[in-house]
Design an enzyme around this catalytic site. Structure first.
Site, PDB file in Angstrom:
ATOM      1  N   ASP A 173      -5.600  -3.885  -2.741  1.00  0.00           N
ATOM      2  CA  ASP A 173      -4.520  -3.740  -1.743  1.00  0.00           C
ATOM      3  C   ASP A 173      -4.046  -4.891  -0.839  1.00  0.00           C
ATOM      4  O   ASP A 173      -4.836  -5.655  -0.345  1.00  0.00           O
ATOM      5  CB  ASP A 173      -5.372  -2.670  -0.475  1.00  0.00           C
ATOM      6  CG  ASP A 173      -4.432  -2.188   0.432  1.00  0.00           C
ATOM      7  OD1 ASP A 173      -3.666  -2.786   1.079  1.00  0.00           O
ATOM      8  OD2 ASP A 173      -4.300  -0.784   0.430  1.00  0.00           O
ATOM      9  N   SER A 190       0.889  -1.238   0.032  1.00  0.00           N
ATOM     10  CA  SER A 190      -0.063  -0.170   0.061  1.00  0.00           C
ATOM     11  C   SER A 190       0.958   1.280   0.070  1.00  0.00           C
ATOM     12  O   SER A 190       1.709   1.457  -1.082  1.00  0.00           O
ATOM     13  CB  SER A 190      -1.068   0.029   1.222  1.00  0.00           C
ATOM     14  OG  SER A 190      -2.065   0.754   1.132  1.00  0.00           O
TER      15      SER A 190
END
Length: 749
Positions: free
Chosen positions: A209, A65
């Site tokens: 993610d 991320s």
């Protein structure tokens, strides 16, 4: 004879063992793992700067991320100081938004920016909900720009430091370690928070993610060869009830439940674990980026002695090691060809024309982004990105491959507006591209509420260079307007009906300026509900032919902090056909006391926002409405008052409500000071002066006079638009008045 042979055999066996015992162990290979955490991930920068200062050689980088965003830059060869400058310069609010930057929109479409709570595509299957709240074209372009200097590198092992980032296969629910391909796409996939960002199609997989399954990928650094891992975590253990401050925090907590146990296992693999004092900052606190970076820098300074000691101990035991070779960076690329994916071949020339793109020339990353924004601003596309395929045997040449995701041609928008003068209304719109002809935009818009309004607009491009356009505009409304006596007591109430049919031709002078000519047919109906000193009762039909100039360089429509907005119009009103009377206790009759001869008019508004500091802005504003040879009253008077333009012919004046004063000539000048208390909360002070009824050739209901006034406003930027609460004073009212506004008003021509 056997003894010598036995001795030799023993020697052959033991010597290698002795040599191995005397050979020093290999120098540990250092890995760096940067965990995810949204805006909190900006704190990683402090550790990077400390590593650089301590001259610790990092061989491997892994991240998830925001840790992947920062880690990829560091792996490519950016220093911690360079990454800090990049982070400080980014407009995070613009990057983490679906909205096209105001400066990239065509001038005619800027008034619609930020008006709607939501805009949803409408297809034959009905309204479509997006895969995530954010597609964020600007985020894509920024990531591509950041990693552009290394476009030739497709294997992440070939960066200055070997790199891995982690994403999640949304179908299988398993981690995917990304090690090759387009680095911008890989990083974008690693940060695609479920339900917040749209998933990314990458190498045949649909990815979100990596924090869903592995937010702290220490094992990936070890798998590359790291024997000593420095782990930097900005999320810490699972959130507590007190740390769940907003909807985004709760959404991430749900999305990342599976990661909690994995985090503990990954943390145990670290040789040096680093966390940060980030209480008070959430994953979405990008507007507090400088403060988060400052916390990270303080943590890095505290860690520096330990990092320096680590480096010194390694050098003492294994000897100094050569620094990593700096990877070459490309500032521009020579484009030898172009390919398009996601768009039909017949539309390719049109798209290239919208971008004003030419191959066989050099481009920088900002130039390519600017070209894409020109096409994206037409709203024909949901997303436009690109990859560069290096040309073999040529150092600085590549083929550009545009990856295009066409947008649905029809959008439905929903908004809300409330104003002290016009009441509450639900705003709904439906707009469609190419509905009647190619290169056209059609919109039908309603204001459903106490004062209903409707508008139909059709805009048609008239030239291939996008400089000439035509527009047909029809608007109808019914508004109740309060009038005031000379002592400023409420004196009357009348209903104004207004229909305007307008046709204009516009010449664009770039994205931010335009001029044109037009003619409108106007039909006005006035009906007194409560009779006052002088009110119209009747109707009038008239034609207005005008020329206009418009410019808009504001950075945003809501609480702008820089830029200028100008509108100037000069016209001639003729072919007036009145019917009815002007009512003043039933004694004044239109046509006897007033003349409806042709007259000229001018309208002018100017606003300049000058940033003084990061949080303070100076506002300079001027407005004027002037009728010349104007022998009537009320029907076409300028309406003075209010802080927002919500009624026809309005000249805003801080200190009195709308329609406090009706006049044939008015000019105002204003100075204001806007201060951002927080990124979403603004305080604004305004002081202005008004001069009215100063054109002696007009019919005047009062003598020329100057007045002054001012206001204090507390405003909040929200999903429904601005929410403003104001207190006003002027020498007209001689009292303090309150004023409220929610959202952006319906608007006029």
């Amino acid at each position: 004879m056997r003894l010598p042979y036995l001795f030799i055999a023993l020697l052959l066996v033991t010597c290698p063992m002795l040599m191995q015992a005397q050979t020093p162990a290999a120098r540990p290979r250092i890995g760096l793992t940067l965990g995810g955490g949204g805006a909190r991930g900006l704190a990683h920068i402090g550790l990077l700067k400390a590593l650089d200062s301590a001259q610790v050689r990092v061989d491997y980088v892994s991240g998830t991320s925001m840790g992947a965003v920062v880690g990829a830059l560091y792996a490519e060869g950016y220093t911690g100081a360079e990454i800090e400058r990049i982070a400080q310069a980014i407009d995070w609010n613009a990057m983490l938004s679906n909205a096209t930057p105001l400066a990239a929109l065509p001038l005619a479409e800027r008034d619609e920016s930020g008006r709607y709570i939501a805009e949803l595509p409408l297809t034959r299957k009905g309204l479509q909900l997006p895969g995530g709240l954010l597609e964020s074209q600007e985020l894509w372009l920024k990531l591509i720009e950041l990693y552009f200097p290394f476009y030739r590198t497709k294997n992440f092992d070939d960066f200055e430091r070997k790199f891995r980032c982690v994403a999640t296969d949304v179908v299988a629910g398993q981690p995917v370690v990304l090690r090759q391909g387009e680095i911008a796409s890989a990083v974008r996939a690693s940060m695609a928070i479920p339900s917040v960002f749209s998933p990314v199609e990458y190498q045949g997989r649909r990815l979100v993610d990596g924090g869903v399954v592995r937010n702290f990928p220490v094992s990936e650094a070890q798998a590359m060869g790291a024997t000593y891992v420095i782990g930097s975590s900005v999320s810490g253990e699972a959130n507590t009830q007190a740390s769940l401050r907003n909807a985004l925090d709760i959404l991430l907590q749900i999305a990342f439940f599976k990661d909690n146990d994995d985090f503990k296992q990954q943390k145990a693999r670290c040789n040096l674990y680093v966390d940060y004092p980030l209480d008070g900052f959430g994953v979405g606190s990008f507007s507090s980026g400088p403060a988060i970076i400052a916390r990270g820098l303080a943590r890095g300074r505290a860690l520096y002695p330990r990092l320096r000691a680590l480096q010194d101990s390694l050098d003492a035991k294994y000897g100094p090691v050569a620094p990593l070779a700096r990877a070459p960076r490309a500032d521009s690329v020579y484009l030898t060809g172009v390919e398009m994916k996601g768009v039909e071949p017949r539309y390719v020339p049109r798209l290239l024309q919208l971008m004003r793109f030419q191959d066989h020339r050099y481009y920088t990353a900002p130039q390519l982004s600017a070209a894409i924004r020109q096409a994206f601003s037409t709203r024909y596309f949901r997303r436009i990105t690109y990859v560069l395929q290096p040309t073999a045997g040529t150092a600085d040449a590549a083929t550009i491959v545009f990856e295009v995701d066409p947008a649905p041609l029809t959008l439905v928008g929903l908004g809300l507006h409330y104003n002290t003068a016009t009441g509450i209304g639900l705003i709904a719109s439906i707009s469609s591209k190419d509905l009647l002809l190619p290169g056209s935009t059609s919109q039908l818009k309603f204001n459903l509420g106490e004062n209903p309004r409707a508008r139909l607009v059709h805009t048609q491009l008239l030239s291939h260079d996008l400089k000439w356009s035509g527009r047909l505009f029809v608007q109808g409304e019914q508004v109740s307007i309060t009038t005031y006596a000379p002592d400023f007591t409420k004196a009357g109430l009348y209903t104004q009906g207004f229909v305007n049919a307008d046709a204009r031709v516009t010449r664009s002078l770039g994205l931010s300026r335009a001029l044109g000519v037009g003619t409108s047919y106007e039909y006005l109906v006035y009906h007194p509900e409560i009779t006052s000193r002088l009110q119209p009762d009747g109707r009038i039909r008239q034609v207005n032919t005008y020329a206009y100039y418009e410019a808009n360089t504001l950075n945003t429509m809501v609480y702008p902090t820089r830029g200028r907005r100008v509108y100037a119009e000069a016209g001639y009103v003729y072919a007036q056909r009145p019917s009815g009377a002007g009512v003043s206790d039933s004694t004044v009759v239109l046509g006897i006391h007033f003349q409806f001869t042709p007259y000229t008019h001018t309208r002018f508004s100017f606003a300049q926002y000058l940033p003084l500091t990061k949080t303070a802005t100076l506002l300079l504003q001027a407005q004027a409405g002037l009728n010349f040879n104007y022998k009537q009253a009320v029907f076409n008077d300028f309406v003075v008052g209010g802080l927002n333009s919500v009624v026809r012919n309005q000249v805003t004046f801080a200190g009195v409500p709308e329609a406090a004063l009706l006049t044939g000539s008015a000019a105002t000048a204003l100075v204001g000071y806007q201060f951002a208390l927080t990124p979403s909360l603004f305080a604004t002070a305004k002081a202005n002066v008004l001069y009215h009824d100063f054109i002696t050739g007009n019919v005047r209901l009062q003598a020329a006079k100057a007045n002054y006034g001012g206001s204090l406003t507390l405003g909040l930027k929200t999903i429904v638009g601005p929410i403003d609460a104001s207190i006003m004073y002027s020498d007209l009212s001689k009292s303090f008045l309150t004023y409220f506004n929610i959202g952006l008003p319906f608007g006029y021509r």
